[in-house]
Design an enzyme around this catalytic site. Structure first.
Site, PDB file in Angstrom:
ATOM      1  N   ASP A 102       0.710  -1.122   0.001  1.00 32.80           N
ATOM      2  CA  ASP A 102       0.105  -0.055  -0.029  1.00 32.80           C
ATOM      3  C   ASP A 102       1.002   1.110   0.019  1.00 32.80           C
ATOM      4  O   ASP A 102       1.373   1.709   0.930  1.00 32.80           O
ATOM      5  CB  ASP A 102      -0.873  -0.005   1.238  1.00 32.80           C
ATOM      6  CG  ASP A 102      -1.847   1.376   1.377  1.00 32.80           C
ATOM      7  OD1 ASP A 102      -1.777   2.097   0.558  1.00 32.80           O
ATOM      8  OD2 ASP A 102      -2.740   1.521   2.352  1.00 32.80           O
ATOM      9  N   HIS A 103       0.939   1.895  -1.043  1.00 31.43           N
ATOM     10  CA  HIS A 103       1.764   3.162  -1.384  1.00 31.43           C
ATOM     11  C   HIS A 103       1.211   4.218  -1.900  1.00 31.43           C
ATOM     12  O   HIS A 103       0.315   3.867  -2.884  1.00 31.43           O
ATOM     13  CB  HIS A 103       3.210   2.586  -2.076  1.00 31.43           C
ATOM     14  CG  HIS A 103       4.212   2.303  -1.343  1.00 31.43           C
ATOM     15  ND1 HIS A 103       5.512   2.735  -1.272  1.00 31.43           N
ATOM     16  CD2 HIS A 103       4.277   1.174  -0.476  1.00 31.43           C
ATOM     17  CE1 HIS A 103       6.155   2.166  -0.410  1.00 31.43           C
ATOM     18  NE2 HIS A 103       5.684   1.150  -0.034  1.00 31.43           N
ATOM     19  N   GLY A 148       4.024   3.330   9.094  1.00 27.63           N
ATOM     20  CA  GLY A 148       4.014   4.122   7.772  1.00 27.63           C
ATOM     21  C   GLY A 148       5.309   4.509   7.645  1.00 27.63           C
ATOM     22  O   GLY A 148       6.325   4.709   8.362  1.00 27.63           O
ATOM     23  N   GLU A 149       5.460   5.358   6.413  1.00 31.16           N
ATOM     24  CA  GLU A 149       6.815   5.946   5.939  1.00 31.16           C
ATOM     25  C   GLU A 149       6.215   7.213   5.498  1.00 31.16           C
ATOM     26  O   GLU A 149       5.256   7.461   5.103  1.00 31.16           O
ATOM     27  CB  GLU A 149       7.196   5.145   4.758  1.00 31.16           C
ATOM     28  CG  GLU A 149       7.518   3.678   4.869  1.00 31.16           C
ATOM     29  CD  GLU A 149       6.825   2.714   4.433  1.00 31.16           C
ATOM     30  OE1 GLU A 149       5.663   3.424   4.062  1.00 31.16           O
ATOM     31  OE2 GLU A 149       6.582   1.400   4.986  1.00 31.16           O
ATOM     32  N   ASN A 187       4.869   8.078   1.867  1.00 28.49           N
ATOM     33  CA  ASN A 187       3.538   7.966   1.566  1.00 28.49           C
ATOM     34  C   ASN A 187       2.662   8.948   2.279  1.00 28.49           C
ATOM     35  O   ASN A 187       1.521   9.365   1.604  1.00 28.49           O
ATOM     36  CB  ASN A 187       3.135   6.639   1.693  1.00 28.49           C
ATOM     37  CG  ASN A 187       3.773   5.539   0.836  1.00 28.49           C
ATOM     38  OD1 ASN A 187       4.116   5.719  -0.306  1.00 28.49           O
ATOM     39  ND2 ASN A 187       4.585   4.730   1.598  1.00 28.49           N
ATOM     40  N   GLY A 240      11.294  -3.755  15.197  1.00 30.44           N
ATOM     41  CA  GLY A 240      12.119  -3.766  16.452  1.00 30.44           C
ATOM     42  C   GLY A 240      11.538  -4.449  17.588  1.00 30.44           C
ATOM     43  O   GLY A 240      10.367  -4.583  17.435  1.00 30.44           O
ATOM     44  N   ALA A 263       8.072  -2.398  18.560  1.00 27.21           N
ATOM     45  CA  ALA A 263       6.798  -2.702  17.684  1.00 27.21           C
ATOM     46  C   ALA A 263       6.492  -3.986  17.826  1.00 27.21           C
ATOM     47  O   ALA A 263       5.159  -4.455  17.666  1.00 27.21           O
ATOM     48  CB  ALA A 263       7.265  -2.527  16.252  1.00 27.21           C
TER      49      ALA A 263
END
Length: 317
Positions: free
Chosen positions: A37-38, A105-106, A109, A173, A176
């Site tokens: 999803d981007h 998320g990033e 996006n 990590g 998370a």
């Protein structure tokens, strides 16, 4: 027993190509699909980025395989209430065969709507609040919520599946992984890290499913496969938190200029030797993963599916 699925890359392929890949995956013997999803691809060379919720609706009409988002961010670009509606409709269309993979998320996006991009700790807090909202909406009740990060006013989902889709939480990590164990119906992580899986299971995950994925490049010429991956996906070798904080494909291209072909060759799965592919995939099963999704990089999709149908999937059982 580990289940093996195919990963549809929205960053690299057009909608029609993705639908054809889904058909070929089912014919080849893959048992499930995952989809990215981007809003942007990682770089301009990849060159695509169709809207995932349109793709899931279309997939429900061309394949019987279950579909999982790996992963969606339900916090910035799409509000949790809108994400809940999209997921509920997808589950309804797929007759319960949709699983909602979510992550923090990033910037690539999410920054497009003009919101500040918070640090990792705040992003995880946002994700936890968003999942709580989504679960309440999945009940069909009317929801009003005023939290630290989100507001919902008199929202109710009228189109729901018979059973709410499971929510799988992504993490890379310990913090998370602990959140996924506490909050999720499953855990998503992209490296065959048995330690991280153990942290998830000890943190409340128990025997809930763990999902992972890897990119490969089938080609009859191994050196050509390395060049293909280096051209299309050098970002896979970027370290640390860079993939979460760089805001544009141009920034990824700048950072990826430091990734050499030798670095790519040392880190991937290439060529047409079944044992190389089997070794990479089995590393996930050995690390206690329940589902593994494989993505073929580059144009040789039909040859890849023939190779996996005849030489790889039968060996995996």
């Amino acid at each position: 027993m580990t289940m093996y699925g195919y990963f549809l890359s929205c960053e690299e392929f057009t909608p029609h190509e993705l639908l054809e890949q889904a058909r070929m995956a089912e014919q080849a013997g893959f048992r499930a699909l995952a989809i990215s999803d981007h809003f942007h691809p990682w770089n301009d060379e990849q060159g695509q980025s169709p809207f995932v919720w349109s793709m899931i609706g279309a997939l429900s009409q061309v394949t019987s395989l279950p579909v999982t988002t790996l992963v969606s961010c339900p916090t910035v670009r799409l509000h949790p209430a809108v994400s809940a509606q999209a997921a509920a409709t997808s589950a309804n269309l797929s007759d319960g065969g949709f699983r909602f993979g979510v992550g923090s998320g990033e910037a690539l996006n999410e920054h497009i709507v003009g919101a500040d991009w918070p640090d990792a700790g705040v992003r995880l807090q946002m994700l936890e609040e968003a999942v709580q909202i989504i679960r309440r909406l999945f009940t069909g009740e009317r929801v009003t919520h005023r939290g630290n990060h989100f507001t919902v006013e008199n929202a109710r989902l009228y189109t729901l599946p018979d059973t709410p889709p499971p929510i799988y939480v992504s993490g890379f990590g310990p913090q998370a992984a602990a959140l996924a164990g506490r909050l999720g119906d499953g855990f998503v992580t992209m490296q065959p890290d048995a330690g991280l899986v153990g942290q998830f299971r000890r943190g409340g995950g128990g025997d809930k499913p763990v999902l992972g994925g890897l990119k490969v490049c089938w080609d009859s010429d191994r050196d050509r496969a390395v060049k293909t991956v280096h051209r299309l996906w050098p970002n896979e070798q970027l370290p640390g938190e860079l993939p979460q904080i760089l805001p544009t494909p141009e920034h990824f291209e700048q950072a990826s200029s430091l990734v050499t072909e030798e670095m790519t060759a040392a880190a991937g799965t290439f060529g047409d030797d079944p044992q190389e592919h089997l070794t990479a995939i089995r590393a996930f099963a050995d690390a206690d993963f329940d589902e593994v999704y494989i993505n073929q990089i580059g144009p040789d999709q039909r040859q890849f599916f023939d190779f996996y149908r005849t030489s790889v999937l039968p060996e995996l059982g």
